[in-house]
Design a protein around this motif. Structure first.
Motif, PDB file in Angstrom:
ATOM      1  N   ASN A  38     -14.560 -18.461 -38.461  1.00 49.42           N
ATOM      2  CA  ASN A  38     -15.682 -17.657 -37.949  1.00 49.42           C
ATOM      3  C   ASN A  38     -16.455 -18.459 -36.901  1.00 49.42           C
ATOM      4  OD1 ASN A  38     -15.397 -15.249 -39.510  1.00 49.42           O
ATOM      5  ND2 ASN A  38     -16.246 -16.314 -41.278  1.00 49.42           N
ATOM      6  N   PRO A  39     -15.810 -18.835 -35.789  1.00 52.60           N
ATOM      7  CA  PRO A  39     -16.486 -19.681 -34.800  1.00 52.60           C
ATOM      8  C   PRO A  39     -17.715 -19.029 -34.181  1.00 52.60           C
ATOM      9  CG  PRO A  39     -14.465 -18.786 -33.882  1.00 52.60           C
ATOM     10  CD  PRO A  39     -14.446 -18.468 -35.349  1.00 52.60           C
ATOM     11  N   GLU A  40     -17.800 -17.703 -34.270  1.00 54.95           N
ATOM     12  CA  GLU A  40     -18.967 -17.013 -33.722  1.00 54.95           C
ATOM     13  C   GLU A  40     -20.224 -17.303 -34.534  1.00 54.95           C
ATOM     14  OE1 GLU A  40     -17.357 -14.110 -36.772  1.00 54.95           O
ATOM     15  OE2 GLU A  40     -16.598 -15.680 -35.437  1.00 54.95           O
ATOM     16  N   THR A  41     -20.074 -17.896 -35.727  1.00 58.94           N
ATOM     17  CA  THR A  41     -21.240 -18.234 -36.543  1.00 58.94           C
ATOM     18  C   THR A  41     -21.729 -19.660 -36.299  1.00 58.94           C
ATOM     19  OG1 THR A  41     -19.950 -19.098 -38.418  1.00 58.94           O
ATOM     20  CG2 THR A  41     -20.389 -16.723 -38.385  1.00 58.94           C
ATOM     21  N   GLN A  42     -21.059 -20.425 -35.444  1.00 57.86           N
ATOM     22  CA  GLN A  42     -21.432 -21.832 -35.273  1.00 57.86           C
ATOM     23  C   GLN A  42     -22.688 -22.010 -34.427  1.00 57.86           C
ATOM     24  OE1 GLN A  42     -18.005 -24.000 -33.879  1.00 57.86           O
ATOM     25  NE2 GLN A  42     -16.943 -23.840 -35.840  1.00 57.86           N
ATOM     26  N   GLY A  43     -22.756 -21.366 -33.282  1.00 59.12           N
ATOM     27  CA  GLY A  43     -23.919 -21.504 -32.423  1.00 59.12           C
ATOM     28  C   GLY A  43     -25.093 -20.676 -32.924  1.00 59.12           C
ATOM     29  N   TYR A  44     -26.301 -21.125 -32.619  1.00 58.32           N
ATOM     30  CA  TYR A  44     -27.495 -20.422 -33.084  1.00 58.32           C
ATOM     31  C   TYR A  44     -27.933 -19.306 -32.124  1.00 58.32           C
ATOM     32  CZ  TYR A  44     -28.001 -24.050 -36.618  1.00 58.32           C
ATOM     33  OH  TYR A  44     -27.783 -24.886 -37.689  1.00 58.32           O
ATOM     34  N   SER A  45     -27.480 -19.352 -30.889  1.00 55.97           N
ATOM     35  CA  SER A  45     -27.872 -18.357 -29.887  1.00 55.97           C
ATOM     36  C   SER A  45     -26.860 -17.218 -29.846  1.00 55.97           C
ATOM     37  CB  SER A  45     -27.957 -19.007 -28.503  1.00 55.97           C
ATOM     38  OG  SER A  45     -28.910 -20.050 -28.488  1.00 55.97           O
ATOM     39  N   PRO A  46     -27.253 -16.047 -29.328  1.00 55.21           N
ATOM     40  CA  PRO A  46     -26.291 -14.949 -29.180  1.00 55.21           C
ATOM     41  C   PRO A  46     -25.125 -15.374 -28.290  1.00 55.21           C
ATOM     42  CG  PRO A  46     -28.531 -14.182 -28.791  1.00 55.21           C
ATOM     43  CD  PRO A  46     -28.596 -15.671 -28.851  1.00 55.21           C
ATOM     44  N   GLN A  47     -23.933 -14.878 -28.605  1.00 56.16           N
ATOM     45  CA  GLN A  47     -22.745 -15.201 -27.835  1.00 56.16           C
ATOM     46  C   GLN A  47     -21.966 -13.931 -27.521  1.00 56.16           C
ATOM     47  OE1 GLN A  47     -21.492 -18.363 -30.788  1.00 56.16           O
ATOM     48  NE2 GLN A  47     -20.626 -19.272 -28.924  1.00 56.16           N
ATOM     49  N   LEU A  48     -21.339 -13.949 -26.364  1.00 61.27           N
ATOM     50  CA  LEU A  48     -20.535 -12.817 -25.933  1.00 61.27           C
ATOM     51  C   LEU A  48     -19.089 -13.025 -26.343  1.00 61.27           C
ATOM     52  CD1 LEU A  48     -20.553 -10.177 -24.136  1.00 61.27           C
ATOM     53  CD2 LEU A  48     -19.690 -11.678 -22.317  1.00 61.27           C
ATOM     54  N   MET A  49     -18.493 -12.011 -26.957  1.00 64.02           N
ATOM     55  CA  MET A  49     -17.064 -12.020 -27.237  1.00 64.02           C
ATOM     56  C   MET A  49     -16.396 -11.048 -26.269  1.00 64.02           C
ATOM     57  SD  MET A  49     -16.716 -12.311 -31.396  1.00 64.02           S
ATOM     58  CE  MET A  49     -15.108 -13.082 -31.334  1.00 64.02           C
ATOM     59  N   PHE A  50     -15.346 -11.523 -25.606  1.00 63.55           N
ATOM     60  CA  PHE A  50     -14.673 -10.737 -24.574  1.00 63.55           C
ATOM     61  C   PHE A  50     -13.252 -10.414 -25.018  1.00 63.55           C
ATOM     62  CE2 PHE A  50     -12.226 -10.830 -20.424  1.00 63.55           C
ATOM     63  CZ  PHE A  50     -12.547  -9.531 -20.094  1.00 63.55           C
ATOM     64  N   TYR A  51     -12.966  -9.112 -25.135  1.00 68.93           N
ATOM     65  CA  TYR A  51     -11.633  -8.635 -25.489  1.00 68.93           C
ATOM     66  C   TYR A  51     -10.911  -8.259 -24.193  1.00 68.93           C
ATOM     67  CZ  TYR A  51     -13.687  -8.184 -30.171  1.00 68.93           C
ATOM     68  OH  TYR A  51     -14.311  -8.427 -31.363  1.00 68.93           O
ATOM     69  N   LYS A  52     -10.241  -9.242 -23.614  1.00 69.54           N
ATOM     70  CA  LYS A  52      -9.674  -9.021 -22.286  1.00 69.54           C
ATOM     71  C   LYS A  52      -8.607  -7.940 -22.280  1.00 69.54           C
ATOM     72  CE  LYS A  52      -6.259 -12.791 -22.408  1.00 69.54           C
ATOM     73  NZ  LYS A  52      -5.831 -14.049 -21.750  1.00 69.54           N
ATOM     74  N   GLU A  53      -7.951  -7.709 -23.421  1.00 67.55           N
ATOM     75  CA  GLU A  53      -6.920  -6.681 -23.479  1.00 67.55           C
ATOM     76  C   GLU A  53      -7.505  -5.279 -23.338  1.00 67.55           C
ATOM     77  OE1 GLU A  53      -8.191  -7.450 -27.762  1.00 67.55           O
ATOM     78  OE2 GLU A  53      -7.839  -8.625 -25.928  1.00 67.55           O
TER      79      GLU A  53
END
Length: 308
Positions: A38-53
């Motif tokens: 769950n790497p999206e839980t590591q940073g404390y700030s909002p993060q963008l996930m990009f589904y390039k497909e």
């Protein structure tokens, strides 16, 4: 009281404690485990996930981004795709709101303590019929604003809702003490007894984590020990024997011991976060897991399980 970011509220969870539970994944963690799914839980700030497909190259994100962090480029096959400058992106979420193809997703929804409590209380009927409750997880829940976490746990406790805390232990012990009166079970991680291995694969020493576990046990905290097992990292006999010696020497008798085999679910998340590739982790063999379980049981430990 400030809001806190949550990446997911997982309903009907059966792997994070007794009964049917609702697990809250808070955003932010002091560790950088190489095997984290769950790497999206590591940073404390909002993060963008990009589904390039999914990206159709429409250009809406480029037009609406006020920080000029997005541009449309053509790849070698002549396909138009959005490209994000992660140094300029502040995770405002505007591009995800207007993405026609749902190719952009912002991780980290903010809640007030009362908003989050109301959401968790919706599942009370499931908790009552199954002997379940709420598991506060992460990231690292005890690295959040502790006024928020203590208030939330107190509200759940006062409403008869069981609270489990899933922690790495890599936090000030004072944070554990604040939550102890309202916590039924601590799901506590030991990743490796070797300080050099622990630091190499998580970024932090294990010294403070082990000290906190000793203190929690002395203060009568109920402990379920969780050991992520990664082939070639910590699945060796020596590591398990050192864990057993540590537990016995400090009179720690976990109510459960869970050997959690590494899995590859979540690998795609690193690409969606556009993070550099990490060292490839290996799934442990079933016979290795059974052998480790057998070692714990022969050492006199009950309730040893493979999996959550």
């Amino acid at each position: 009281m400030e809001e806190i970011r949550v990446t997911n509220i997982q309903k009907y969870s059966i792997h994070d404690g007794n009964g049917i539970r609702t697990t809250v994944f808070f955003k932010g963690c002091p560790l950088r485990c190489q095997w984290c799914h769950n790497p999206e839980t590591q940073g404390y700030s909002p993060q963008l996930m990009f589904y390039k497909e999914r990206c159709i190259g429409c250009g809406n994100c480029e037009r609406f981004c006020q920080r000029h962090a997005v541009r449309i480029v053509e790849n070698d096959a002549g396909i138009r795709l959005a490209e994000t400058d992660r140094h300029k992106c502040i995770g405002c979420g505007e591009c995800s709101d207007i993405c026609l193809a749902n190719a952009r997703e912002l991780c980290g929804k903010s809640y007030t303590v009362r908003e989050l409590f109301r959401e968790l209380k919706k599942d009370t009927a499931f908790y009552e019929t199954s002997g379940g409750g709420v598991t506060l997880s992460g990231g690292e829940v005890l690295s959040m604003n502790m006024d928020f976490i203590e208030t939330l746990a107190h509200m759940l406790y006062d409403n008869g809702i069981s609270v489990y805390i899933d922690t790495s232990g890599a936090i000030p012990y004072e944070n554990i003490q604040r939550i102890l009166p309202y916590t039924e079970i601590f799901l506590y991680d030991i990743k490796s007894m070797s300080e050099s291995v622990h630091k190499a694969y998580t970024g932090v020493s294990n010294e403070h984590i082990l000290e906190n576990l000793i203190r929690l046990n002395k203060e009568k905290g109920r402990i379920w020990l969780r050991i992520p097992i990664i082939a070639g990292v910590n699945d060796d006999l020596n590591n398990i024997e050192e864990i057993i010696a540590f537990l016995k020497n400090n009179f720690i008798r976990p109510e459960h011991i869970h050997l959690l085999p590494y899995h590859t679910v979540g690998i795609d998340k690193y690409e969606r976060l556009e993070e550099p590739p990490r060292e490839k982790m290996l799934v442990p063999k079933e016979q290795t897991l059974e052998a480790l379980k057998d070692i714990f049981e022969k050492a006199g430990f009950d309730h040893v399980y493979i999996g959550g």
